[in-house]
Each structure stands twice: as C-alpha cells, then as structure tokens.
Design a protein around this motif. Structure first.
Motif, PDB file in Angstrom:
ATOM      1  N   VAL A 296     -23.103   3.234 -67.963  1.00 32.42           N
ATOM      2  CA  VAL A 296     -24.383   3.503 -67.746  1.00 32.42           C
ATOM      3  C   VAL A 296     -24.887   3.307 -66.192  1.00 32.42           C
ATOM      4  N   TRP A 297     -25.473   4.406 -65.650  1.00 34.08           N
ATOM      5  CA  TRP A 297     -26.015   4.302 -64.327  1.00 34.08           C
ATOM      6  C   TRP A 297     -27.171   5.036 -64.155  1.00 34.08           C
ATOM      7  N   SER A 323     -29.146   1.089 -62.145  1.00 37.51           N
ATOM      8  CA  SER A 323     -29.179   1.546 -60.890  1.00 37.51           C
ATOM      9  C   SER A 323     -27.872   2.435 -60.505  1.00 37.51           C
ATOM     10  N   LYS A 324     -27.360   2.167 -59.306  1.00 35.21           N
ATOM     11  CA  LYS A 324     -26.424   3.206 -58.918  1.00 35.21           C
ATOM     12  C   LYS A 324     -25.155   2.444 -59.311  1.00 35.21           C
ATOM     13  N   ARG A 325     -25.200   1.126 -59.510  1.00 38.05           N
ATOM     14  CA  ARG A 325     -23.895   0.546 -59.997  1.00 38.05           C
ATOM     15  C   ARG A 325     -23.498   0.622 -61.525  1.00 38.05           C
ATOM     16  N   LYS A 326     -22.696   1.075 -61.774  1.00 39.60           N
ATOM     17  CA  LYS A 326     -22.441   1.612 -63.103  1.00 39.60           C
ATOM     18  C   LYS A 326     -22.010   0.203 -63.878  1.00 39.60           C
ATOM     19  N   TRP A 327     -22.941  -0.073 -64.981  1.00 35.06           N
ATOM     20  CA  TRP A 327     -22.537  -1.046 -65.844  1.00 35.06           C
ATOM     21  C   TRP A 327     -21.619  -0.645 -67.102  1.00 35.06           C
ATOM     22  N   SER A 328     -20.604  -1.327 -67.327  1.00 38.29           N
ATOM     23  CA  SER A 328     -19.410  -0.903 -68.147  1.00 38.29           C
ATOM     24  C   SER A 328     -19.608  -1.975 -69.279  1.00 38.29           C
ATOM     25  N   ILE A 329     -19.365  -1.390 -70.369  1.00 37.62           N
ATOM     26  CA  ILE A 329     -19.031  -2.009 -71.568  1.00 37.62           C
ATOM     27  C   ILE A 329     -18.029  -1.570 -72.547  1.00 37.62           C
ATOM     28  N   PRO A 330     -17.001  -2.574 -72.660  1.00 37.20           N
ATOM     29  CA  PRO A 330     -15.841  -2.028 -73.705  1.00 37.20           C
ATOM     30  C   PRO A 330     -16.200  -2.073 -75.197  1.00 37.20           C
ATOM     31  N   SER A 358     -21.107   7.776 -69.231  1.00 35.24           N
ATOM     32  CA  SER A 358     -19.785   7.952 -69.292  1.00 35.24           C
ATOM     33  C   SER A 358     -19.375   7.530 -70.416  1.00 35.24           C
ATOM     34  N   ILE A 359     -18.325   8.375 -71.363  1.00 37.90           N
ATOM     35  CA  ILE A 359     -17.542   7.949 -72.414  1.00 37.90           C
ATOM     36  C   ILE A 359     -16.133   7.987 -72.138  1.00 37.90           C
ATOM     37  N   ASP A 360     -15.396   6.872 -71.842  1.00 36.87           N
ATOM     38  CA  ASP A 360     -14.024   7.065 -71.263  1.00 36.87           C
ATOM     39  C   ASP A 360     -13.155   6.352 -72.795  1.00 36.87           C
ATOM     40  N   GLU A 366     -15.864  11.497 -70.341  1.00 38.95           N
ATOM     41  CA  GLU A 366     -16.832  12.506 -70.527  1.00 38.95           C
ATOM     42  C   GLU A 366     -18.283  12.094 -69.956  1.00 38.95           C
ATOM     43  N   VAL A 367     -18.859  12.810 -69.041  1.00 40.76           N
ATOM     44  CA  VAL A 367     -20.053  12.231 -68.204  1.00 40.76           C
ATOM     45  C   VAL A 367     -21.227  13.100 -68.857  1.00 40.76           C
ATOM     46  N   LEU A 368     -22.530  12.543 -69.253  1.00 42.04           N
ATOM     47  CA  LEU A 368     -23.391  13.286 -69.693  1.00 42.04           C
ATOM     48  C   LEU A 368     -24.857  12.643 -69.174  1.00 42.04           C
ATOM     49  N   VAL A 369     -25.831  13.386 -69.117  1.00 35.14           N
ATOM     50  CA  VAL A 369     -27.045  12.964 -69.070  1.00 35.14           C
ATOM     51  C   VAL A 369     -28.105  12.855 -70.031  1.00 35.14           C
TER      52      VAL A 369
END
Length: 391
Positions: A296-297, A323-330, A358-360, A366-369
């Motif tokens: 999420v960013w 923020s611009k930093r991507k918060w990543s959650i497994p 984004s969902i990886d 896949e990146v969406l808004v």
C-alpha cells in the motif's frame, strides 16, 4: 400505487439469507412465474450442513418492490422450517448489477435479511448475457503525453446515455467531476465517452481537459475492460484554440459470479454495520497462490491520507499514514472468496482518498488504485485460482 403489470427482470434469483442469532449464511433461490402483478413459484433454501428445503411461494411485484410469502413447506416434511414473509426492494449494488434486498420475518422465528441476484442459464452474470453490464461504474486511470504522472479516473454510465466522470490527479490539480454523454456501438463493441462540462473541482484555478474517448470493450474472466485513446480541449476553449495533449485511457468493471456476490454481501454486511459505510468492489483478481504480499502506498501527491486495511474482516493495517514508501504485508488466503477493503480514516487534503495497492502472488504483481471516502470504501475480491482435477 404500484406500476401496473411491471415485468420482473428475471424468473430465477439466487443469493443468501441470514437470521439473527445464527452465525451461518443460508443460500436462497427463487423460481418465479408472473401473471400481471401476481407472483407464484418455488423457493429453495440450503443451510451450512447442506440440508435443502423447498417452499411454495406467492406474492406481488410493482416494478420496484417484491412482497413474498412462503405459504407451504413442500419438502422435506420434517423438521419444520420458518415460513417467511419477505419484503425486497430492487436496486443496484456497488458493481452496477441489479439486486433484490430486504428483510424477512416469520411467526415464532428470529427475523433476518435476504438478498438475491438475477440468474441466467449458466448462473453467471456477464456481459454476454446481460446488456446491463455496460451500465454503472467503471474505474481505472489515464495518462497524458506531456506529463510524467497519471490520473485516477472513473465514469458512471447511466441507462439514458448520460453520466458523470471523476478524475484525481497524482500531482497538481486535485480532483474534478464532469458531466458526460456516452454511446454504444454494438457492431464494433466500442463505447464512446464525451465529457460536456466540469461540474465541480477542488482547485478553482486549475483548468481541466474536457475529454472524448473511443474505448474498445474486451471481456475477460472476472472483468470487462475498456481501453483506447482520448483527446480533448481545455475548459473555456475549443478543440481548435485550446487542445489538450492527448493520452490513453483504461477502465475496468468487475464481473462476478452470483455465488461470489452473495459472499461479498455477507462480508460487507458486517463491515457496514460496524463502520456505517458501504463497500464498493472495484476489481476481481484471480491469483495463483494463497500466499500473497500486499503493498500500500500513495501514488500521487502525499496529502496526509490515513487508511486501515481489512482482509476478510480482519485488520491487516491499522491507521497507516500513506506515503511514497510501500508498506508491505504478507498474508495467507484461507477462503475461496477474499474481500480486501480500504477504509479511509482521514481523507487528507485531497478528496476522495486514493491509494495504490499491489497484490503479488509470487508470479505476477497486479497494481490498482482504490478510491474511498467517509461514506463508501473501495474493495477488491481476491480469488485463488483452482485447477480442475483430472478424471
């Protein structure tokens, strides 16, 4: 007074039923015949253990509201189930699909809720079997040749050929809402969108483009997409003396199985009751693994957006200042239908709250808004891909 001889949109309806004090959701199906405003037919209800009960039903339909009564339990003879009185109203859900929803009651039983979708022969609502799939909300993005950043873009296409668009800049300009007209070419499978004027904007000094686009309709599993080139002119000018730099436009609309729609409603109902907000599903994604990494960013101007992220009712991110930093959650998916909801805690300086997600799944990202505000939360339905077993 109701409409005379209003035609019911479908003869078969399928969805879900809940009851106060019962944790499970029942599946529910109606098979109806209509004579004038009078309805008769069969209803079928199945509980979590797979027990199926058949009822004889009768009722009325006035074009917007259905009043229905289960007057006899036909099979099995025992045990006896609740004979329900139902009041359902016709509306559109967050996917732009027709829906009957409302409350039921029964003598000696706790009341509950019921929702039903029209069912075609293959039990799937798609563009191939309903023209209504063109109507409603489409979401996506557009770019412009003279800018390095993009725009979140959505349109709402009404049945009368009119509608509205909303655009959110990833940099300067804020957001704007336009009035539009649209046209359907059934031979070329093309939707033409023509914006007519700016209705409102957050920055009164920012000149927006009045856009026109020819978009090719493509149908894929889980979604319909529109894509093509757009051109336009700056508001207050004409195409001759104030042309905008052109660009490309991409829009999607999810196509969901009836069974999935019932699951969305079941999960959404809990969230909506707790948070007093509606859920609007913008995308359906099929993934190749049940182990995902969600990021999420803020893909635009960092303006103080704060969000909470829910997956199947559980908070996986709590009040995160984007923020611009991507918060990543497994995460690990445990269900066949998984609902991801972006809840806006603070809209920041620019409304609505738009967040890149984004969902990886390890093989594809896949990146969406998603767009959320204080009334409606954006959502994604995630479905693990299942291979059919070989015989």
């Amino acid at each position: 007074m109701g409409k005379l001889d209003a035609q019911l949109p479908a003869a078969i309806w399928k969805g879900g039923l809940t009851q106060v004090g019962v944790p499970d959701t029942f599946s529910y199906e109606l098979h109806l015949e209509q004579r004038g405003n009078e309805l008769s037919g069969k209803a079928f209800s199945v509980n979590a253990k797979g027990v199926k009960v058949q009822f004889a039903v009768k009722g009325t339909w006035d074009g917007q509201q259905m009043l229905l009564q289960e007057w006899k339990q036909e099979a099995p003879a025992t045990p006896r189930w609740c004979l329900k009185y139902v009041k359902l109203n016709l509306r559109e859900d967050g996917l732009g699909q027709q829906l009957l929803s409302g409350n039921w009651r029964a003598d000696g039983c706790n009341p509950g809720k019921l929702w039903l979708y029209p069912v075609q022969e293959n039990n799937v609502i798609t563009a191939e079997n309903t023209t209504a799939s063109r109507y409603g909300r489409w979401t996506g993005h557009l770019d412009q040749a003279d800018r390095e950043y993009g725009f979140f873009y959505e349109v709402n296409l009404q049945r009368d050929g009119k509608g509205f668009s909303q655009i959110v800049s990833e940099e300067s300009g804020g957001t704007a809402r336009h009035e539009l007209e649209w046209y359907w070419d059934s031979v070329r499978q093309v939707i033409t969108i023509v914006e007519r004027k700016v209705l409102e904007k957050t920055d009164p000094n920012w000149p927006w483009c009045i856009k026109q686009a020819e978009l090719q309709l493509v149908r894929e599993p889980g979604r319909q997409r529109l894509s093509g080139d757009w051109s336009g002119f700056i508001e207050g000018f004409t195409l001759r003396d104030g042309a905008c730099a052109s660009g490309k436009m991409y829009l999607e609309k999810p196509v969901v199985r009836v069974e999935s729609q019932a699951e969305i409603l079941s999960q959404s109902a809990i969230y909506e009751q707790e948070k007093d907000r509606k859920v609007r599903v913008d995308r359906v994604l099929q993934v190749n693994s049940n182990k995902l990494r969600i990021r999420v960013w803020d893909n635009g101007t960092v303006d103080g957006d704060i969000v909470t992220v829910f997956l199947n009712g559980e908070q996986i991110v709590t009040k995160y200042r984007v923020s611009k930093r991507k918060w990543s959650i497994p995460v690990t998916l445990t269900d066949e239908e998984n609902l991801l909801i972006i809840h806006a805690d603070d809209l920041g300086d620019i409304t609505p709250n738009t967040v890149a997600v984004s969902i990886d799944d390890g093989t594809r990202e896949e990146v969406l808004v998603l767009s959320s505000d204080l009334r409606v939360s954006g959502g994604v339905l995630i479905q693990p891909f299942k291979f059919k077993s070989e015989k």
